[in-house]
Enzyme design. Structure first.
Site, PDB file in Angstrom:
ATOM      1  N   LYS A 119      67.133  22.192  17.029  1.00  0.00           N
ATOM      2  CA  LYS A 119      68.232  22.399  18.615  1.00  0.00           C
ATOM      3  C   LYS A 119      66.771  22.597  18.866  1.00  0.00           C
ATOM      4  CE  LYS A 119      71.565  22.495  16.208  1.00  0.00           C
ATOM      5  NZ  LYS A 119      71.673  20.467  16.112  1.00  0.00           N
ATOM      6  N   GLU A 207      68.253  27.455  27.563  1.00  0.00           N
ATOM      7  CA  GLU A 207      68.705  26.733  27.979  1.00  0.00           C
ATOM      8  C   GLU A 207      69.388  27.180  29.191  1.00  0.00           C
ATOM      9  OE1 GLU A 207      71.688  23.716  26.158  1.00  0.00           O
ATOM     10  OE2 GLU A 207      70.317  23.578  25.133  1.00  0.00           O
ATOM     11  N   HIS A 242      85.082  28.046  20.126  1.00  0.00           N
ATOM     12  CA  HIS A 242      83.647  26.509  19.452  1.00  0.00           C
ATOM     13  C   HIS A 242      84.534  26.126  18.839  1.00  0.00           C
ATOM     14  CE1 HIS A 242      81.039  28.607  21.478  1.00  0.00           C
ATOM     15  NE2 HIS A 242      81.014  29.531  21.123  1.00  0.00           N
ATOM     16  N   ARG A 299      76.720  13.710  10.819  1.00  0.00           N
ATOM     17  CA  ARG A 299      78.461  12.954   9.915  1.00  0.00           C
ATOM     18  C   ARG A 299      79.244  12.374  10.274  1.00  0.00           C
ATOM     19  NH1 ARG A 299      78.220  18.752  12.316  1.00  0.00           N
ATOM     20  NH2 ARG A 299      80.724  18.160  13.654  1.00  0.00           N
TER      21      ARG A 299
HETATM   22  C1  MV4 Z   1      76.062  25.243  26.458  1.00  0.00           C
HETATM   23  C2  MV4 Z   1      77.079  25.695  27.217  1.00  0.00           C
HETATM   24  C3  MV4 Z   1      76.806  26.166  28.696  1.00  0.00           C
HETATM   25  N1  MV4 Z   1      75.678  25.885  28.800  1.00  0.00           N
HETATM   26  N2  MV4 Z   1      74.955  24.968  26.468  1.00  0.00           N
HETATM   27  C4  MV4 Z   1      79.024  25.948  22.689  1.00  0.00           C
HETATM   28  C5  MV4 Z   1      78.888  25.101  21.631  1.00  0.00           C
HETATM   29  C6  MV4 Z   1      77.547  24.508  21.353  1.00  0.00           C
HETATM   30  N3  MV4 Z   1      77.541  23.728  20.551  1.00  0.00           N
HETATM   31  C7  MV4 Z   1      77.049  24.607  22.978  1.00  0.00           C
HETATM   32  N4  MV4 Z   1      78.130  25.139  23.635  1.00  0.00           N
HETATM   33  C8  MV4 Z   1      77.852  25.595  24.888  1.00  0.00           C
HETATM   34  N5  MV4 Z   1      76.416  25.411  24.849  1.00  0.00           N
HETATM   35  C9  MV4 Z   1      74.327  25.200  28.115  1.00  0.00           C
HETATM   36  N6  MV4 Z   1      73.436  24.890  28.426  1.00  0.00           N
HETATM   37  C10 MV4 Z   1      78.658  26.262  27.160  1.00  0.00           C
HETATM   38  C11 MV4 Z   1      79.070  25.419  25.604  1.00  0.00           C
HETATM   39  C12 MV4 Z   1      80.593  25.707  25.389  1.00  0.00           C
HETATM   40  C13 MV4 Z   1      80.696  25.098  24.572  1.00  0.00           C
HETATM   41  C14 MV4 Z   1      80.645  23.683  24.875  1.00  0.00           C
HETATM   42  C15 MV4 Z   1      81.341  22.711  23.917  1.00  0.00           C
HETATM   43  C16 MV4 Z   1      81.882  23.138  23.514  1.00  0.00           C
HETATM   44  C17 MV4 Z   1      82.924  24.099  23.869  1.00  0.00           C
HETATM   45  C18 MV4 Z   1      82.295  25.464  24.705  1.00  0.00           C
HETATM   46  C19 MV4 Z   1      82.822  27.052  24.597  1.00  0.00           C
HETATM   47  C20 MV4 Z   1      82.170  27.321  24.837  1.00  0.00           C
HETATM   48  C21 MV4 Z   1      81.284  27.434  25.425  1.00  0.00           C
END
Ligand code: MV4
Length: 509
Positions: A119, A207, A242, A299
């Site tokens: 990442k 982040e 998630h 993918r």
């Molecule tokens: C985040 C975020 C808020 N701010 N990054 C969760 C899974 C991973 N792919 C990244 N995720 C998140 N990253 C920043 N800087 C909130 C989430 C997140 C989230 C993202 C997508 C879909 C559902 C989620 C549920 C909780 C937190």
């Protein structure tokens, strides 16, 4: 460089293996399934021309063993491998092993997978390409923070709340949200420990936390001639821990202008790693309309059908074309002109509707929805067992409509037709979600399920009641005689609407 594919081994199981084989069959390609002990009679085995047993039920001893998959290719003369999603789909060693054995890996280069797999590396790469990433810090040397002190100093500059994320992570594993300075060091140590345990790599970076974001992802596609296009966005904000539960395309909050911007940003990110094949750039869309690249999934994704529905394309066919060295079948302009209507997908899981725990077991009865504009990508059948060893998804129910309202109405109808007995499912959850005012208004973000848990949780005996009615209908249907008309019976329809008692309960949904 590449040549026509004749025989495809699908290194996967369940609905995605069946879905890939369907396209192979349409193209006249032979298909090879691999299966574990518990999958001898699984749908993907029945769908294939040839099937090879690859070991015991645990994936680590079967579906995840590179040598076994390569050996199965050699044994059956498969000249290409489709990895599906999950399992080995984003494993660069597997892609390398296929290439070394002279087998076409249907996916991007191992190099692109590697660059997007880390990442921190991905943040660097796409930033250089001009794609916006979430404000943050990859650490002093650009490869994570060695100490909590250095990380805390950086967190104070970024401003709380911050997220500590694992460089080897993705999908939320090893992620910690920290709201203030006092909690930082504990969270940092915890995140490192978790990342080390989960990925064998404790590298973490920071982040800024985007509050109440929407999860918007862009489908991209590249070929070996340097062409790259995007197929718009999917809104995957309806998630639980998630785990995506509902996806739709287009997003109710993405305008044509924003789509063009995010599409261009996703294509630029993909171009930076010379991306070939199907890929997805995940973005967070803030409440202020700002969008930020999160990660790229190298993918074909679970939710690809909603994109297929609104563009009228078969993305697996595109994957096969590209793997054979052919150019993409459409230009960006042609794709933009083809978009039409709205598609929604429900992931139907074998799970306890209240505790959200997997509910594996035997499907004793099953009635699947069909009719106009309904697609049910399923990996099981009536009488089949949902094994405990793998993802408990029963099917992906996808519908298309001219607009979002029609798609929602159609999904409600399809969900009412869907009945499963023998195991618990999240069907009642979906029925409630598609009647929830905020969801229907398109007004939701990644916190939707958490905030509305009480309204979305089925009534204690909701599945039970549905099941009782369904059982009667199935019984009547199975022994259908002129005298036993399901509709004529008090409890005779597959939808619970027929019973007075139950219709009252349904109206309360
Ligand atoms: C985040 C975020 C808020 N701010 N990054 C969760 C899974 C991973 N792919 C990244 N995720 C998140 N990253 C920043 N800087 C909130 C989430 C997140 C989230 C993202 C997508 C879909 C559902 C989620 C549920 C909780 C937190």
């Amino acid at each position: 460089m590449s040549s026509p594919i004749r025989r495809v081994l699908v290194a996967n199981r369940g609905e995605i293996a069946v879905r890939v084989m369907r396209t192979c069959r349409e193209r006249g390609l032979e298909t090879v399934a691999v299966y574990s002990d518990v999958d001898r009679l699984a749908p993907h085995v029945l769908a294939a021309d040839i099937a090879v047993h690859i070991g015991p039920a645990p994936a680590a001893q079967s579906y995840l063993v590179i040598e076994k998959i390569i050996a199965a290719c050699k044994e059956t003369g498969a000249d290409a491998v489709h990895p599906g999603y999950g399992f080995l789909s984003e494993n660069e060693d597997f892609a390398d092993a296929c290439t070394a054995a002279g087998i076409t890996f249907i996916g991007p280069s191992a190099d692109a997978m590697r660059k997007m797999g880390s990442k921190t590396e991905a943040r660097k790469t796409v930033t250089a390409a001009g794609t916006p990433v979430v404000p943050g810090d990859n650490g002093p040397s650009g490869d994570g923070f060695p100490t909590a002190e250095a990380a805390l100093a950086s967190a104070k500059k970024i401003g709380f709340p911050v997220l500590i994320k694992a460089a080897a992570g993705g999908g939320g594993k090893g992620m910690r949200l920290v709201g203030n300075e006092a909690d930082f060091t504990g969270a940092f140590d915890g995140a490192r420990r978790e990342a080390t345990a989960a990925f064998g790599d404790g590298t973490v970076y920071l982040e800024k936390a985007i509050e109440r974001p929407r999860h918007i992802e862009i489908q991209v596609f590249g070929d070996t001639h340097g062409n790259l296009v995007h197929l718009g966005e999917r809104d995957c904000s309806i998630q639980r821990r998630h785990q995506k539960v509902i996806e739709e395309a287009p997003s109710p909050v993405v305008s044509a202008e924003l789509r063009a911007k995010m599409g261009a940003a996703a294509v630029a990110a993909a171009r930076a790693v010379k991306y070939v094949g199907a890929g997805t750039c995940e973005f967070l869309l803030g409440a202020d309309g700002g969008f930020y690249f999160l990660e790229m999934n190298t993918r074909l994704q679970v939710e690809h059908p909603v994109t297929e529905m609104i563009y009228g394309v078969d993305l697996v066919a595109w994957q096969l074309d590209v793997a054979e060295g052919k150019p993409l079948p459409m230009t960006q302009q042609e794709l933009d002109a083809r978009r039409r209507g709205h598609a929604v997908e429900c992931r139907v899981y074998a799970e306890d509707p209240v505790k959200f725990l997997p509910s594996p077991g035997k499907i004793t009865h099953m009635r699947v929805p069909d009719g106009p504009y309904v697609r049910n990508d399923s990996g099981c059948y009536e009488g089949a067992e949902i094994p405990v060893h793998y993802d408990p998804m029963i099917s992906k129910l996808v519908v298309w409509g001219e607009d979002r309202a029609q798609a929602i109405a159609r999904m409600r109808r399809a969900l009412d037709e869907y009945a499963v007995r023998g195991i618990e499912t999240n069907l009642a959850f979906h029925r409630r979600c598609f009647r929830h005012a905020a969801f229907v208004a398109g007004d939701y973000d990644t916190g939707f399920i958490g905030r509305n848990a009480a309204e979305l949780a089925p009534h204690a005996d909701e599945n039970e009641m549905t099941a009782a009615v369904i059982a009667a209908a199935l019984e009547a249907h199975t022994h259908s005689q002129a005298a036993v008309k399901p509709q004529a019976q008090a409890n005779g329809s597959y939808t619970p609407r027929v019973s007075t008692e139950i219709s009252g309960w349904r109206r309360s949904l």
